[in-house]
Design an enzyme around this catalytic site. Structure first.
Site, PDB file in Angstrom:
ATOM      1  N   ASN A 193      -0.715  -9.507   4.896  1.00  0.00           N
ATOM      2  CA  ASN A 193      -0.584  -8.068   5.106  1.00  0.00           C
ATOM      3  C   ASN A 193      -0.512  -7.354   3.759  1.00  0.00           C
ATOM      4  O   ASN A 193      -0.523  -7.989   2.705  1.00  0.00           O
ATOM      5  CB  ASN A 193       0.658  -7.777   5.954  1.00  0.00           C
ATOM      6  CG  ASN A 193       0.543  -6.484   6.738  1.00  0.00           C
ATOM      7  OD1 ASN A 193      -0.378  -5.694   6.525  1.00  0.00           O
ATOM      8  ND2 ASN A 193       1.474  -6.252   7.634  1.00  0.00           N
ATOM      9  N   CYS A 226      -4.918   0.389   3.813  1.00  0.00           N
ATOM     10  CA  CYS A 226      -4.952  -1.032   4.145  1.00  0.00           C
ATOM     11  C   CYS A 226      -6.346  -1.617   4.003  1.00  0.00           C
ATOM     12  O   CYS A 226      -6.527  -2.772   3.620  1.00  0.00           O
ATOM     13  CB  CYS A 226      -4.421  -1.253   5.555  1.00  0.00           C
ATOM     14  SG  CYS A 226      -5.342  -0.351   6.819  1.00  0.00           S
ATOM     15  N   GLN A 238       0.811  -1.214   0.000  1.00  0.00           N
ATOM     16  CA  GLN A 238       0.000   0.000   0.000  1.00  0.00           C
ATOM     17  C   GLN A 238       0.843   1.262   0.000  1.00  0.00           C
ATOM     18  O   GLN A 238       0.324   2.366  -0.178  1.00  0.00           O
ATOM     19  CB  GLN A 238      -0.918   0.001   1.222  1.00  0.00           C
ATOM     20  CG  GLN A 238      -0.177   0.140   2.554  1.00  0.00           C
ATOM     21  CD  GLN A 238      -1.063  -0.046   3.752  1.00  0.00           C
ATOM     22  OE1 GLN A 238      -1.366  -1.176   4.118  1.00  0.00           O
ATOM     23  NE2 GLN A 238      -1.477   1.046   4.363  1.00  0.00           N
ATOM     24  N   HIS A 287      -5.465  -0.875  11.780  1.00  0.00           N
ATOM     25  CA  HIS A 287      -4.902  -1.517  10.588  1.00  0.00           C
ATOM     26  C   HIS A 287      -5.810  -2.675  10.189  1.00  0.00           C
ATOM     27  O   HIS A 287      -6.309  -3.426  11.033  1.00  0.00           O
ATOM     28  CB  HIS A 287      -3.499  -2.025  10.897  1.00  0.00           C
ATOM     29  CG  HIS A 287      -2.769  -2.559   9.701  1.00  0.00           C
ATOM     30  ND1 HIS A 287      -2.756  -1.922   8.487  1.00  0.00           N
ATOM     31  CD2 HIS A 287      -2.009  -3.679   9.553  1.00  0.00           C
ATOM     32  CE1 HIS A 287      -2.013  -2.619   7.634  1.00  0.00           C
ATOM     33  NE2 HIS A 287      -1.561  -3.695   8.250  1.00  0.00           N
TER      34      HIS A 287
END
Length: 833
Positions: A654, A490, A484, A636
């Site tokens: 992630n 995110c 990102q 997050h």
């Protein structure tokens, strides 16, 4: 026929496919014993051109039930009986031949009642083939063997490793691993269950493949009941480590899970012969797949059986083939028996045959034993009877060297897409700036959600479903990890990661890289300052998201209008969590595990500000936050793709690039669900992914064992229905290619007599030489700009001040009509009524 002194009958017969259609010949093997009740067929093994059949009740050397094992060899496509193996120190009731297996030039035979060093302790015998025939290489016994251990009840061999089950050892059971060295065969390990208990029957079944062994324990009390269990062990150097414990996801007491076991490469097949889902003792079999050191249940095999079939009494696995016995099936009379063959295809494991010999008889119990050739890719199997008089064994081979075409999907609906929808800003547009945090953050919950967190009273935890698998892993369907960058997006990356995973599960070809920028620019305002993934999921549901190439990522808020005006396709989801979350801010570990049974989850977490997680803080392993407080509350969003009970962690994808963590992933401890990290809050899921657009992709796969040759592709609507490429090169075994199907001329479609068509693929698949894909093309209705409700009263294709003046005059009674007024409009209808 008599060959090389054979007096046994080698008889060709037909095996029957489900529904009764004959498929191909199989070979029946018989012993030459004069004892009709010698138990011939209770154990079988096959390897290449050699087979072994156990006869534990055979009157070998005149001893009642001393037992024997018969060897067979295939030459010039004919199976001939060879040597008969007996124990040199055999005695009455040894049951030599109760277990039997073969691998290359080695055969192992179990004699579970042999006295040996202890009364009824049991033994196993290894034979090896030399230049002069088969000879006894070693007699195996347990170093700590005791009375009535039943050592040799089950046996398995793979190369220079053999495993022997002794299910009565110490009242719990054990399995012993032996290896061939320069000085002969020696015991390498004694395997027991880490959580074993009295009466587990650990070792009732065993299987070895390479450096892994699986052992069945049919009475183990897994998850609070005695449904049974299976244990997987891995060789690490000269040590054997318990790698995982396998349970059925829906186990019930006395299912006998583990009655049969088989392992091949990364798959394990476990039989539960008394499972009741299809009727009392109808039986089932479970397939588990390995990822790393974790095993996850993938499928439960349930053929169309009946009560008392005992499907799962025997099981064997080899590569993409599996065979499962059901000795209680009643095709040719009560308990005549059957066996089912399954093949691993691109869509999963599918039943391809039900085998019932035409000479089957009441009480044969065919399927008490089965075996699969460990080195035969086309699928070669053996089936044995239990109680036939005389007993029998059968060798069956699937058709060799044939491709098999698989199409997914088999139908498409193509839409003529209008211009892309405009920005859809969420209604709950709360404060967005206080949680903005570049790279590490990006979650900006609305004020209503924050208030909910603060005021929510946590209800009692709802009960968790029993017998969840010990591990789940959805990573095989993940798209590559992305980054990102410095934008707090995110939430958008987690959303596309979830949808891309669903795309891969659904086998939708050509749409594996979706546009995060579209979600960033179109679903919220100021998306780099933080967003909310529920908004993004809603946008995908209502508007769809196109490809990365249509709207490339810029790591900035960007402009919604920069995306393609008419993308070739849009990916949408039918369902998603529209509430504030599945469980709110405070889920339990079991909550998350339960939800992960259906697919990956987007979750919220707080990023520790102590430097242990961001940047280079986390380099791998299981992350477990040890701090007391996380300041700033940096939110997050991440995608949870699995869990592991053995090491107590969640597996997470992630959005910080492949160079971070474990190739872009991280593992996080169960503890971080309840500490300050608050991992797993507001989990979101989605389902029903589909492609909408003027073009669609179809995957053409080959699940056969020869090259698939697509000779030609045709369309029955050449004026408007087209495809690309126009030709495909050969597709090898296990390979796949994509075909793009699209509407080439929407005007021609409008002028044609119908909106349906077919694309037909012609190939060298002997089972179906032509496969068709049905296509429906849909043109959305365009709004009628001349609708009276739109306010165009004077029919000049515009709504302006003149129309308003006319309406006021008519409504006030000043004017009844108007020159040029639309003839279909009455004065009373100007207000829409």
């Amino acid at each position: 026929m008599a060959r090389r002194g054979i007096t046994a009958l080698l008889m060709l017969l037909m095996l029957m496919r489900v529904g009764g259609a004959p498929v191909q010949a199989a070979v029946r093997l018989d012993s030459d014993s004069n004892a009709p009740d010698n138990g011939f067929g209770r154990a079988v093994g096959i390897s290449g051109d050699d087979a072994v059949v156990g006869a534990p009740l055979d009157r070998a050397d005149g001893d009642i039930r001393a037992g024997a094992a018969y060897l067979f060899h295939r030459e010039n496509n004919i199976w001939e009986r060879g040597e008969t193996l007996t124990a040199p120190d055999g005695a009455e009731s040894d049951f030599f031949g109760h277990g039997a297996a073969i691998s290359g030039d080695r055969v192992i035979v179990g004699a579970p009642h042999h006295h040996g060093p202890a009364f009824g302790g049991g033994a196993a015998y290894v034979y090896e083939r030399g230049s002069t025939g088969w000879r006894l290489s070693e007699k195996l016994t347990a170093e700590d063997g005791g009375r009535n251990d039943a050592f040799g009840w089950s046996v398995s061999i793979s190369g220079e490793t053999a495993v022997v089950g002794a299910y009565r050892t110490d009242g719990r059971g054990a399995a012993y691993v032996f290896v061939k060295g320069s000085s002969g065969w020696t015991q390498e390990a004694r395997l027991t269950a880490s959580d074993g208990d009295d009466g587990d029957d650990f070792g009732r079944s065993v299987s070895v493949s390479g450096d892994r062994v699986v052992v069945g324990a049919i009475h183990h009390g897994g998850h609070g009941n005695r449904s049974g269990a299976a244990y997987v062990y891995r060789r690490d150097g000269g040590q054997w480590i318990e790698e995982d414990e396998l349970y059925p996801s829906d186990g019930a007491p006395d299912d006998f899970f583990g009655f049969s076991v088989s392992i091949s490469d990364d798959w394990a097949l476990i039989g539960a012969s008394a499972d009741d889902e299809r009727g009392t003792d109808a039986g089932a079999a479970y397939l588990f797949q390995r990822s790393g050191t974790s095993w996850t249940q993938r499928e439960k095999l349930l053929p169309s059986g009946a009560s008392g079939d005992f499907f799962g009494r025997s099981a064997a696995l080899s590569g993409k083939w599996a065979v499962v016995g059901a000795d209680g099936a009643d095709k040719w009379g009560a308990d005549s028996g059957a066996a089912y063959i399954f093949e691993k295809k691109t869509s999963g494991w599918q039943q391809v045959e039900k085998l019932t010999p035409t000479d089957g008889r009441t009480g044969d119990r065919l399927g008490w034993s089965v075996a699969a050739d460990e080195g035969w890719e086309i699928g070669r199997f053996m089936l044995g009877t239990r109680d036939g008089s005389p007993g029998a064994a059968y060798v069956h081979s699937e058709t060799a060297n044939a491709p098999h075409i698989e199409i997914s999907p088999s139908s498409l609906t193509l839409y003529k897409l209008a211009a892309s929808p405009g920005v859809e800003v969420r209604a709950d547009d709360g404060a967005r700036n206080s949680l903005g945090y570049a790279v590490a953050s990006g979650i900006t919950p609305p004020d209503a959600v924050r208030k909910y967190w603060e005021e929510r009273v946590i209800p009692p935890s709802k009960p968790i479903a029993d017998a969840l698998p010990s591990a789940v892993d959805w990573r095989q369907y993940d798209s590559p990890v992305k980054s990102q960058g410095g934008c707090g997006s995110c939430w958008a990356f987690a959303t596309t990661a979830l949808v891309e995973n669903l795309i891969n599960q659904a086998k939708i070809s050509g749409a594996d890289d979706l546009s995060e920028q579209t979600l960033l620019s179109c679903s919220v305002e100021d998306g780099c300052s933080g967003g909310w993934y529920f908004d993004a999921l809603r946008y995908v549901n209502q508007n769809g998201v196109s490809s990365e190439t249509c709207h490339p990522y810029s790591a900035s808020d960007g402009v919604c209008g920069d995306r393609c005006e008419q993308p070739n396709y849009l990916i949408k989801i039918r369902e998603h969590t529209s509430a504030m979350g599945l469980w709110g801010k405070d889920p339990t570990v079991d909550d998350i595990k339960l939800a992960l049974q259906n697919g990956p989850l987007i979750v919220y977490m707080l990023v520790p500000d102590d430097g242990t997680f961001e940047g280079n803080g986390y380099k791998g392993g299981i992350y477990d936050f040890q701090g007391d407080y996380i300041s700033g509350r940096q939110g997050h969003a991440v995608l949870v793709v699995g869990y592991n009970d053995l090491q107590k962690y969640f597996e997470v994808k992630n959005s910080w690039g492949e160079g971070w963590g474990e190739n872009g992933y991280f593992r996080i401890a169960y503890d971080d669900v309840t500490d300050e990290v608050r991992f797993g809050g507001y989990a979101a899921s989605a389902s029903g992914v589909f492609m909408e657009g003027s073009g669609g992709f179809v995957a053409i796969g080959n699940s056969g064992n020869a090259d698939l040759i697509v000779s030609r592709i045709t369309t029955n609507q050449p004026d408007w229905l087209a495809f690309s490429p126009s030709a495909l090169s050969a597709i090898p075994e296990g390979g796949q290619k994509s075909l793009n199907i699209y509407v080439s001329d929407w005007k021609a479609l409008h002028d044609s007599s119908g909106n349906t068509g077919e694309i037909t693929i012609h190939s060298n698949d002997p089972r179906q030489s032509a496969v068709s894909i049905s296509v429906e093309a849909v043109v959305p209705e365009e709004p009628d700009d001349k609708d009276p409700d739109k306010g165009d009263l004077n029919n000049d294709d515009s709504v302006d001040l003149e129309d308003a003046i006319i309406a006021l005059k008519i409504l006030s009674g000043i004017q009844v009509g108007y020159p040029g007024l639309r003839p279909d409009l009455e004065a009373a209808d100007v207000n829409g009524n």
